[in-house]
Design a protein around this motif. Structure first.
Motif, PDB file in Angstrom:
ATOM      1  N   ASP A   1     148.225 -72.153  52.930  1.00 13.61           N
ATOM      2  CA  ASP A   1     147.826 -72.780  54.178  1.00 13.61           C
ATOM      3  C   ASP A   1     148.398 -72.043  55.402  1.00 13.61           C
ATOM      4  OD1 ASP A   1     146.513 -74.537  55.775  1.00 13.61           O
ATOM      5  OD2 ASP A   1     148.153 -76.003  55.800  1.00 13.61           O
ATOM      6  N   ILE A   2     148.129 -70.715  55.458  1.00  8.86           N
ATOM      7  CA  ILE A   2     148.513 -69.955  56.649  1.00  8.86           C
ATOM      8  C   ILE A   2     147.261 -69.290  57.233  1.00  8.86           C
ATOM      9  CG2 ILE A   2     150.931 -69.511  56.090  1.00  8.86           C
ATOM     10  CD1 ILE A   2     150.135 -66.966  54.754  1.00  8.86           C
ATOM     11  N   ALA A   3     147.382 -68.784  58.460  1.00  7.99           N
ATOM     12  CA  ALA A   3     146.229 -68.149  59.120  1.00  7.99           C
ATOM     13  C   ALA A   3     145.719 -66.997  58.258  1.00  7.99           C
ATOM     14  CB  ALA A   3     146.640 -67.644  60.499  1.00  7.99           C
ATOM     15  N   SER A   4     144.379 -66.890  58.126  1.00 10.69           N
ATOM     16  CA  SER A   4     143.832 -65.916  57.179  1.00 10.69           C
ATOM     17  C   SER A   4     144.151 -64.485  57.580  1.00 10.69           C
ATOM     18  CB  SER A   4     142.329 -66.126  57.018  1.00 10.69           C
ATOM     19  OG  SER A   4     141.696 -66.143  58.274  1.00 10.69           O
ATOM     20  N   GLY A   5     144.083 -64.183  58.877  1.00  7.99           N
ATOM     21  CA  GLY A   5     144.395 -62.823  59.330  1.00  7.99           C
ATOM     22  C   GLY A   5     145.811 -62.441  58.950  1.00  7.99           C
ATOM     23  N   ALA A   6     146.716 -63.376  59.168  1.00  5.29           N
ATOM     24  CA  ALA A   6     148.126 -63.103  58.877  1.00  5.29           C
ATOM     25  C   ALA A   6     148.329 -62.831  57.394  1.00  5.29           C
ATOM     26  CB  ALA A   6     148.974 -64.285  59.322  1.00  5.29           C
ATOM     27  N   SER A   7     147.696 -63.624  56.548  1.00  2.00           N
ATOM     28  CA  SER A   7     147.953 -63.425  55.122  1.00  2.00           C
ATOM     29  C   SER A   7     147.330 -62.119  54.634  1.00  2.00           C
ATOM     30  CB  SER A   7     147.474 -64.625  54.305  1.00  2.00           C
ATOM     31  OG  SER A   7     146.081 -64.705  54.342  1.00  2.00           O
ATOM     32  N   VAL A   8     146.154 -61.748  55.180  1.00  2.98           N
ATOM     33  CA  VAL A   8     145.558 -60.469  54.789  1.00  2.98           C
ATOM     34  C   VAL A   8     146.481 -59.319  55.186  1.00  2.98           C
ATOM     35  CG1 VAL A   8     143.653 -58.863  55.244  1.00  2.98           C
ATOM     36  CG2 VAL A   8     143.176 -61.285  54.897  1.00  2.98           C
ATOM     37  N   VAL A   9     146.985 -59.379  56.408  1.00  3.39           N
ATOM     38  CA  VAL A   9     147.826 -58.279  56.897  1.00  3.39           C
ATOM     39  C   VAL A   9     149.156 -58.236  56.136  1.00  3.39           C
ATOM     40  CG1 VAL A   9     149.136 -57.440  58.874  1.00  3.39           C
ATOM     41  CG2 VAL A   9     146.760 -58.135  59.150  1.00  3.39           C
ATOM     42  N   LEU A  10     149.740 -59.412  55.881  1.00  2.00           N
ATOM     43  CA  LEU A  10     151.005 -59.430  55.146  1.00  2.00           C
ATOM     44  C   LEU A  10     150.815 -58.865  53.749  1.00  2.00           C
ATOM     45  CD1 LEU A  10     152.616 -62.834  56.158  1.00  2.00           C
ATOM     46  CD2 LEU A  10     153.422 -60.516  56.676  1.00  2.00           C
ATOM     47  N   PHE A  11     149.732 -59.264  53.116  1.00  2.00           N
ATOM     48  CA  PHE A  11     149.484 -58.777  51.764  1.00  2.00           C
ATOM     49  C   PHE A  11     149.274 -57.261  51.759  1.00  2.00           C
ATOM     50  CE2 PHE A  11     146.635 -57.967  48.129  1.00  2.00           C
ATOM     51  CZ  PHE A  11     147.552 -58.259  47.144  1.00  2.00           C
ATOM     52  N   SER A  12     148.500 -56.746  52.735  1.00  2.00           N
ATOM     53  CA  SER A  12     148.267 -55.301  52.723  1.00  2.00           C
ATOM     54  C   SER A  12     149.530 -54.531  53.099  1.00  2.00           C
ATOM     55  CB  SER A  12     147.071 -54.915  53.601  1.00  2.00           C
ATOM     56  OG  SER A  12     147.135 -55.550  54.832  1.00  2.00           O
ATOM     57  N   SER A  13     150.381 -55.147  53.920  1.00  2.00           N
ATOM     58  CA  SER A  13     151.650 -54.480  54.230  1.00  2.00           C
ATOM     59  C   SER A  13     152.501 -54.330  52.973  1.00  2.00           C
ATOM     60  CB  SER A  13     152.450 -55.279  55.263  1.00  2.00           C
ATOM     61  OG  SER A  13     151.662 -55.508  56.388  1.00  2.00           O
ATOM     62  N   LEU A  14     152.432 -55.344  52.131  1.00  2.00           N
ATOM     63  CA  LEU A  14     153.153 -55.291  50.861  1.00  2.00           C
ATOM     64  C   LEU A  14     152.642 -54.112  50.031  1.00  2.00           C
ATOM     65  CD1 LEU A  14     155.238 -56.924  49.160  1.00  2.00           C
ATOM     66  CD2 LEU A  14     153.261 -57.958  48.037  1.00  2.00           C
ATOM     67  N   LEU A  15     151.300 -53.977  49.980  1.00  2.00           N
ATOM     68  CA  LEU A  15     150.726 -52.845  49.249  1.00  2.00           C
ATOM     69  C   LEU A  15     151.185 -51.523  49.850  1.00  2.00           C
ATOM     70  CD1 LEU A  15     147.011 -53.635  48.394  1.00  2.00           C
ATOM     71  CD2 LEU A  15     149.052 -53.784  46.968  1.00  2.00           C
ATOM     72  N   PHE A  16     151.288 -51.490  51.173  1.00  2.00           N
ATOM     73  CA  PHE A  16     151.726 -50.266  51.845  1.00  2.00           C
ATOM     74  C   PHE A  16     153.123 -49.870  51.376  1.00  2.00           C
ATOM     75  CE2 PHE A  16     154.229 -48.531  55.409  1.00  2.00           C
ATOM     76  CZ  PHE A  16     153.657 -47.284  55.463  1.00  2.00           C
ATOM     77  N   ILE A  17     154.005 -50.857  51.320  1.00  2.00           N
ATOM     78  CA  ILE A  17     155.374 -50.568  50.898  1.00  2.00           C
ATOM     79  C   ILE A  17     155.388 -50.041  49.461  1.00  2.00           C
ATOM     80  CG2 ILE A  17     157.619 -51.618  50.382  1.00  2.00           C
ATOM     81  CD1 ILE A  17     157.033 -53.481  52.816  1.00  2.00           C
ATOM     82  N   ILE A  18     154.596 -50.689  48.609  1.00  2.00           N
ATOM     83  CA  ILE A  18     154.526 -50.233  47.217  1.00  2.00           C
ATOM     84  C   ILE A  18     154.017 -48.795  47.148  1.00  2.00           C
ATOM     85  CG2 ILE A  18     153.406 -50.606  44.977  1.00  2.00           C
ATOM     86  CD1 ILE A  18     153.352 -53.610  45.695  1.00  2.00           C
ATOM     87  N   ALA A  19     152.948 -48.515  47.921  1.00  2.00           N
ATOM     88  CA  ALA A  19     152.370 -47.163  47.899  1.00  2.00           C
ATOM     89  C   ALA A  19     153.367 -46.138  48.416  1.00  2.00           C
ATOM     90  CB  ALA A  19     151.095 -47.117  48.735  1.00  2.00           C
ATOM     91  N   LEU A  20     154.119 -46.525  49.433  1.00  2.00           N
ATOM     92  CA  LEU A  20     155.106 -45.621  50.007  1.00  2.00           C
ATOM     93  C   LEU A  20     156.172 -45.275  48.968  1.00  2.00           C
ATOM     94  CD1 LEU A  20     155.638 -44.330  52.760  1.00  2.00           C
ATOM     95  CD2 LEU A  20     157.217 -46.189  53.234  1.00  2.00           C
ATOM     96  N   LEU A  21     156.657 -46.325  48.285  1.00  2.00           N
ATOM     97  CA  LEU A  21     157.658 -46.097  47.250  1.00  2.00           C
ATOM     98  C   LEU A  21     157.075 -45.217  46.149  1.00  2.00           C
ATOM     99  CD1 LEU A  21     159.265 -49.649  46.968  1.00  2.00           C
ATOM    100  CD2 LEU A  21     160.233 -47.567  47.987  1.00  2.00           C
ATOM    101  N   TYR A  22     155.839 -45.534  45.757  1.00  2.00           N
ATOM    102  CA  TYR A  22     155.191 -44.780  44.691  1.00  2.00           C
ATOM    103  C   TYR A  22     155.066 -43.306  45.068  1.00  2.00           C
ATOM    104  CZ  TYR A  22     151.345 -42.844  41.983  1.00  2.00           C
ATOM    105  OH  TYR A  22     150.562 -42.036  41.213  1.00  2.00           O
ATOM    106  N   SER A  23     154.620 -43.039  46.314  1.00  2.00           N
ATOM    107  CA  SER A  23     154.370 -41.637  46.671  1.00  2.00           C
ATOM    108  C   SER A  23     155.680 -40.868  46.818  1.00  2.00           C
ATOM    109  CB  SER A  23     153.520 -41.537  47.937  1.00  2.00           C
ATOM    110  OG  SER A  23     154.292 -41.888  49.052  1.00  2.00           O
ATOM    111  N   THR A  24     156.728 -41.524  47.281  1.00  2.00           N
ATOM    112  CA  THR A  24     158.019 -40.838  47.350  1.00  2.00           C
ATOM    113  C   THR A  24     158.488 -40.510  45.936  1.00  2.00           C
ATOM    114  OG1 THR A  24     158.450 -42.723  48.779  1.00  2.00           O
ATOM    115  CG2 THR A  24     160.027 -40.939  48.857  1.00  2.00           C
ATOM    116  N   TYR A  25     158.328 -41.494  45.062  1.00  2.00           N
ATOM    117  CA  TYR A  25     158.747 -41.313  43.677  1.00  2.00           C
ATOM    118  C   TYR A  25     157.956 -40.196  43.025  1.00  2.00           C
ATOM    119  CZ  TYR A  25     159.576 -42.620  38.801  1.00  2.00           C
ATOM    120  OH  TYR A  25     159.889 -42.617  37.474  1.00  2.00           O
ATOM    121  N   LYS A  26     156.626 -40.235  43.209  1.00  2.00           N
ATOM    122  CA  LYS A  26     155.756 -39.227  42.626  1.00  2.00           C
ATOM    123  C   LYS A  26     156.105 -37.857  43.182  1.00  2.00           C
ATOM    124  CE  LYS A  26     151.479 -38.405  43.715  1.00  2.00           C
ATOM    125  NZ  LYS A  26     150.049 -38.531  44.037  1.00  2.00           N
TER     126      LYS A  26
END
Ligand SMILES: Nc1ncnc2c1ncn2[C@@H]1O[C@H](COP(=O)(O)OP(=O)(O)OP(=O)(O)O)[C@@H](O)[C@H]1O
Ligand SMILES: [Mg+2]
Lengths: 269, 261
Positions: free
Chosen positions: A228-253
């Protein structure tokens, strides 16, 4: 749900060109400018989509021109004009209270407020954008990579810019209800940046970004129902999470390939 | 001189008629008179900021001309119908862009293969042929940053060559490469020239590149000298172009320049 998926994919695919042209701020400026356009057109009882799109298209072309001129103050001018347009929108809303859409929804996105007309507009713009990206794939790629040289190779760069500005403006207009004025820019930029971290191939980046954008849209909306949060906020928060994962992945790779390279070199020695 | 143009140079391809032009009020090119004939191989020397890149871009119709005119193949430069291959100065490239060698070379086909992401069979063959000729076949799926300087130059050369251009315009194609790669690139250009491609290139390398060409232009906003290296490699010309004192010597029938510090 369909709406969120499509909006996510749309922002994902457009975002690739925005990010690779180094125009990440354009989404932000444009969405604010379009908000003003939307409010003004609702005040003048012009159709929301038409009013906002025309306003957005003009702003996109102007911002594009200002960027090309490279004179000092161009970015400041963009900032002032788009924010002024945003302020105008807010002023009108607070004065007349005529904006048919919820204020919060416009700012932060509300997927529950979506009408059938919104959905049809999203479907239409998504189709349009994908056809443009498919048909003009080569021209867009060349102009994005190297604008001047594209010209020398006969790419009609001005037309490509116009078509792209149109698509971008339409994307932001139809995404506004789901994502909100203040959060569109992030939804456009993040999937593209994430996929840039995952690949060095433009076509793959385009495909990844579309998929990631769609996934973030879908999952973000799911989260927004659930929490029950604003849809824009949850989309952006979720994609930011993916960004962090991708960043960690690419540094690791990066580290792994570097180690492999070092090993190979040792082997050669 | 090592590289020799074809003998029959008659047809005028590019003509500058008292051209002055530049960027936003600046007079970067000043009263340029120049005739380039079909099949020529021309090098352009000049200090940084002397307008070499500007002159190349003016051939491509991208520079504002204040007076005079540029005629290309009988038409003015904005209506040019020549197929010109252009290799930009590598400093201007965005190396972070996610694009592979293959994707970059395929860009060069845009005139013949315009729409949709895929290219036709002949196009694929052309890309293959050019990458084999340039020794890039093993590198086709590399991102452009993951290449050596010479490989990068060859990739951009590939993009320019894949559509069989009549004219090749190259901005410092030998910068940032070692002696051997330089020799390879110059040998490729020479053999293209012998197949009839007209070549106009800029360079900073006086002895290893310019002195080997049949025709050299010294530019410093206007044309200081224009002719074969043996004619124009003089101390006065280099002083007028670079403001530097040099000595010229002859070896094996070619003239070379020694910097005096
Ligand atoms: N896009 C531009 N806008 C405005 N001025 C420019 C632009 N490009 C170049 N100039 C100016 O025009 C002049 C000539 O530049 P040009 O790039 O032609 O030099 P160049 O001979 O190619 O130098 P280099 O050897 O460093 O490549 C310079 O004074 C430069 O500052
Ligand atoms: Mg230059």
């Amino acid at each position: 749900m369909l709406c969120a998926l499509l909006v996510g994919m749309l922002c994902g695919v457009i975002g690739v060109y925005i990010v690779m042209r180094g125009m990440s701020y354009i989404g932000h400026g444009l969405s604010h400018a379009i908000f003003g356009g939307a409010v003004v057109s609702s005040l003048m009882s012009i159709n929301f989509f038409i009013g906002a799109s025309v306003w957005g298209f003009i702003s996109a072309v102007l911002i594009n021109l200002a960027t090309k001129k490279k004179t000092i103050g161009a970015d400041a001018a963009i900032g002032i004009i788009t924010t002024a347009s945003f302020a105008l929108g807010i002023a009108i809303i607070s004065k007349f209270k005529t904006f048919t859409r919820g204020f919060d929804a416009a700012l932060f996105g509300n997927v529950l407020g979506i009408t059938n007309a919104d959905l049809i507009a999203v479907i239409f713009v998504t189709l349009f954008a994908f056809i443009i990206v498919l048909v003009f794939y080569k021209q867009l790629l060349f102009a994005t990579f190297d604008y001047d040289v594209a010209k020398y190779y006969g790419v009609p760069v001005i037309w490509i810019d116009v078509i792209f500005s149109m698509t971008l403006a339409a994307t932001i207009v139809v995404s506004m209800q789901v994502l909100g004025v203040t959060l569109i820019a992030a939804a456009v930029v993040i999937p593209a940046v994430v996929s840039r971290l995952l690949t060095n191939n433009f076509l793959h980046m385009l495909i990844f970004s579309t998929i990631i954008g769609g996934f973030c849209g879908l999952f973000g909306i799911y989260l927004s129902y659930y929490l029950d949060i604003a849809s824009g906020a949850s989309v952006v928060l979720f994609s930011s999470l993916l960004f962090i994962i991708a960043l960690l992945y690419s540094t690791y790779k990066g580290r792994i390939t570097r180690t492999i390279n070092i090993r190979k070199n040792k082997f050669h020695l | 001189m090592l590289y020799q143009s074809q003998n029959s140079l008659s047809e005028i391809l590019i003509q500058f008629d008292s051209v002055s032009g530049g960027y936003e009020g600046e007079m970067t090119l000043n009263n340029i008179n120049l005739i380039i004939k079909k099949g020529e191989f021309i090098g352009m020397l000049g200090p940084s900021g002397s307008g070499k890149t500007t002159l190349l871009k003016s051939v491509l119709g991208d520079i504002r001309i204040y007076s005079g005119e540029i005629i290309i193949n009988g038409k003015d430069e904005y209506k040019n119908e020549l197929n010109i291959g252009y290799v930009p100065q590598l400093e201007t490239i965005d190396w972070n862009f996610p694009i592979t060698v293959r994707q970059l070379i395929e860009m060069g086909m845009i005139r013949t293969s315009k729409y949709f992401p895929w290219i036709k069979k002949e196009g694929k063959l052309a890309v293959e042929a050019i990458s084999n000729r340039l020794g890039l076949e093993e590198l086709m799926n590399r991102q452009i940053r993951e290449l050596s300087g010479g490989q990068q130059q060859r990739t951009f050369l590939g993009r320019a060559l894949v559509s069989n251009p009549d004219v090749l315009i190259l901005d410092e194609p030998t910068s940032g490469v070692d002696i051997r790669t330089k020799e390879e690139i110059m040998a490729i250009l020479n053999s293209l020239n012998h197949q009839g491609v007209t070549i106009l290139m800029t360079t900073h390398e006086i002895n290893s590149v310019a002195s080997q060409l049949p025709r050299v232009i010294c530019l410093k906003n206007s044309i200081i000298a224009d002719g074969s290296p043996n004619e124009i490699f003089t101390e006065e010309n280099f002083y007028a172009t670079y403001g530097a004192t040099v000595k010229t010597i002859e070896h094996d029938g070619s003239k070379f320049v020694i910097e005096m510090l």
